[in-house]
Design a protein around this motif. Structure first.
Motif, short mmCIF file in Angstrom:
data_model
loop_
_atom_site.label_atom_id
_atom_site.label_comp_id
_atom_site.label_asym_id
_atom_site.label_seq_id
_atom_site.Cartn_x
_atom_site.Cartn_y
_atom_site.Cartn_z
N ILE A 115 0.70 -1.25 0.05
CA ILE A 115 0.00 -0.15 0.13
C ILE A 115 0.91 1.17 0.06
O ILE A 115 0.67 2.25 -0.62
N GLN A 116 1.90 1.16 0.69
CA GLN A 116 2.85 2.32 0.90
C GLN A 116 4.07 2.45 -0.23
O GLN A 116 4.67 3.31 -0.42
N ALA A 117 4.14 1.23 -0.94
CA ALA A 117 5.20 1.08 -1.82
C ALA A 117 4.86 2.10 -2.97
O ALA A 117 3.73 1.92 -3.38
N GLN A 118 6.03 2.75 -3.79
CA GLN A 118 5.76 3.19 -4.92
C GLN A 118 6.82 2.77 -5.96
O GLN A 118 7.79 2.51 -5.47
N ALA A 119 6.44 2.61 -7.35
CA ALA A 119 7.24 1.99 -8.25
C ALA A 119 8.41 2.91 -8.56
O ALA A 119 9.44 2.60 -9.06
N SER A 120 8.14 4.39 -8.31
CA SER A 120 9.40 5.14 -8.62
C SER A 120 10.43 5.16 -7.38
O SER A 120 11.22 5.94 -7.85
N LYS A 121 10.29 4.65 -6.38
CA LYS A 121 10.86 4.29 -5.30
C LYS A 121 11.98 3.32 -5.49
O LYS A 121 11.42 2.34 -5.78
N THR A 122 13.10 3.56 -4.83
CA THR A 122 14.16 2.33 -5.03
C THR A 122 13.70 1.39 -3.55
O THR A 122 12.82 1.58 -2.99
N VAL A 123 14.14 0.07 -3.80
CA VAL A 123 13.87 -0.98 -2.78
C VAL A 123 14.19 -0.38 -1.44
O VAL A 123 13.43 -0.70 -0.66
N VAL A 124 15.18 0.34 -1.27
CA VAL A 124 15.48 1.06 -0.05
C VAL A 124 14.35 2.08 0.49
O VAL A 124 13.83 1.92 1.65
N GLU A 125 14.06 2.88 -0.45
CA GLU A 125 13.13 3.79 -0.01
C GLU A 125 11.69 3.13 0.41
O GLU A 125 11.03 3.63 1.18
N ASN A 126 11.37 1.99 -0.52
CA ASN A 126 10.07 1.50 -0.18
C ASN A 126 10.19 0.60 1.19
O ASN A 126 9.38 0.62 1.86
N ALA A 127 11.29 0.17 1.48
CA ALA A 127 11.52 -0.55 2.90
C ALA A 127 11.45 0.52 4.02
O ALA A 127 10.87 0.22 4.85
N VAL A 128 11.97 1.66 3.73
CA VAL A 128 11.87 2.95 4.64
C VAL A 128 10.53 2.95 5.17
O VAL A 128 10.05 3.24 6.14
N GLY A 129 9.71 3.19 4.03
CA GLY A 129 8.09 3.27 4.23
C GLY A 129 7.28 2.37 4.74
O GLY A 129 6.09 2.65 4.95
N SER A 130 7.99 1.27 4.94
CA SER A 130 7.40 0.06 5.64
C SER A 130 7.43 -0.01 6.97
O SER A 130 8.52 -0.22 7.73
N LYS A 131 6.46 0.18 8.08
CA LYS A 131 6.39 -0.18 9.30
C LYS A 131 6.69 -1.42 9.87
O LYS A 131 7.22 -1.57 11.17
N VAL A 170 20.16 -2.61 7.25
CA VAL A 170 20.90 -2.04 5.94
C VAL A 170 21.52 -0.77 6.11
O VAL A 170 23.01 -0.72 5.62
N LYS A 171 21.30 0.05 7.08
CA LYS A 171 22.10 1.09 7.40
C LYS A 171 23.39 0.83 8.17
O LYS A 171 24.36 1.32 7.79
N ALA A 172 23.11 0.04 9.26
CA ALA A 172 24.31 -0.41 10.04
C ALA A 172 25.31 -1.13 8.95
O ALA A 172 26.67 -0.73 9.24
N ALA A 173 24.80 -1.80 7.89
CA ALA A 173 25.77 -2.74 7.04
C ALA A 173 26.43 -1.75 6.01
O ALA A 173 27.13 -2.10 5.15
N GLU A 174 25.90 -0.38 6.02
CA GLU A 174 26.27 0.62 4.98
C GLU A 174 26.21 -0.01 3.49
O GLU A 174 26.73 0.12 2.72
N LEU A 175 24.82 -0.55 3.37
CA LEU A 175 24.30 -1.04 1.99
C LEU A 175 23.28 -0.16 1.50
O LEU A 175 22.59 -0.49 0.48
N VAL A 176 23.14 0.96 1.86
CA VAL A 176 22.07 1.95 1.44
C VAL A 176 22.41 2.31 -0.19
O VAL A 176 21.56 2.17 -0.87
#
Length: 173
Positions: free
Chosen positions: A20-36, A45-51
């Motif tokens: 519901i929150q995902a958007q095709a225009s966002k990256t996989v990381v941006e869509n994950a950030v939008g998920s509670k 992902v941030k701690a592993a420096e994979l963003v």
């Protein structure tokens, strides 16, 4: 062939709150950030420096464990992995959840069917995940024999696709 279509339709029908929150225009990381339901994954992902890597062109197929999936790990595991001195181990685990290419649910089911019941996927980490069907569910089996069910599929992103899983999969080492 009819059963493949039925399974693919069933998989598509399992989309959860993530989509519901995902958007095709966002990256996989941006869509994950939008998920509670994926705050632990985002922190990892941030701690592993994979963003930056997971925000690049891709395409990537990401099997994204939920917060509840991380909670199934032995007590203290997540906290241990998030420590800076364990970054390499965390990177290995997270990249084990990523396959190069854009494998939507239809492609996964077709590969399982062509493989006569299973398909082996090579992860970005270099390990193997085996995808198979159990009824209408796609099951991932990791190198340690642990199983994870895909609970939501085809969260389309600008650089790939996300499938939500209910258990963290682990490489051999």
């Amino acid at each position: 062939m009819k059963s493949i279509k039925v399974v693919a339709v069933a998989l598509l029908a399992t989309l959860g709150s993530f989509s519901i929150q995902a958007q095709a225009s966002k990256t996989v990381v941006e869509n994950a950030v939008g998920s509670k339901d994926h705050t632990t994954l985002v922190a990892a992902v941030k701690a592993a420096e994979l963003v930056d890597v997971l925000s690049s062109k891709g395409p990537f197929t990401v099997f994204a464990p939920t917060n509840d999936a991380f909670a199934k790990l032995p007590k203290g595991t997540v906290e241990f992995l998030l420590k800076p001195e364990n970054k390499a181990a965390l990177q290995g685990i997270l990249t084990y959840h990523v396959v190069a290419g854009n494998l939507d649910s239809k492609a996964v089911v077709e590969a399982i069917t062509k493989g006569k019941g299973s398909v082996t996927l090579t992860t970005v980490q270099g390990g193997k995940l085996v995808a198979s069907l159990s009824g209408k569910n796609v099951i991932l089996t990791d190198e340690k024999g642990n199983k994870s069910t895909i609970t939501a599929v085809d969260i389309t992103s600008s650089n790939g696709v996300i499938h939500v899983i209910d258990t963290v999969v682990m490489p051999k080492s």
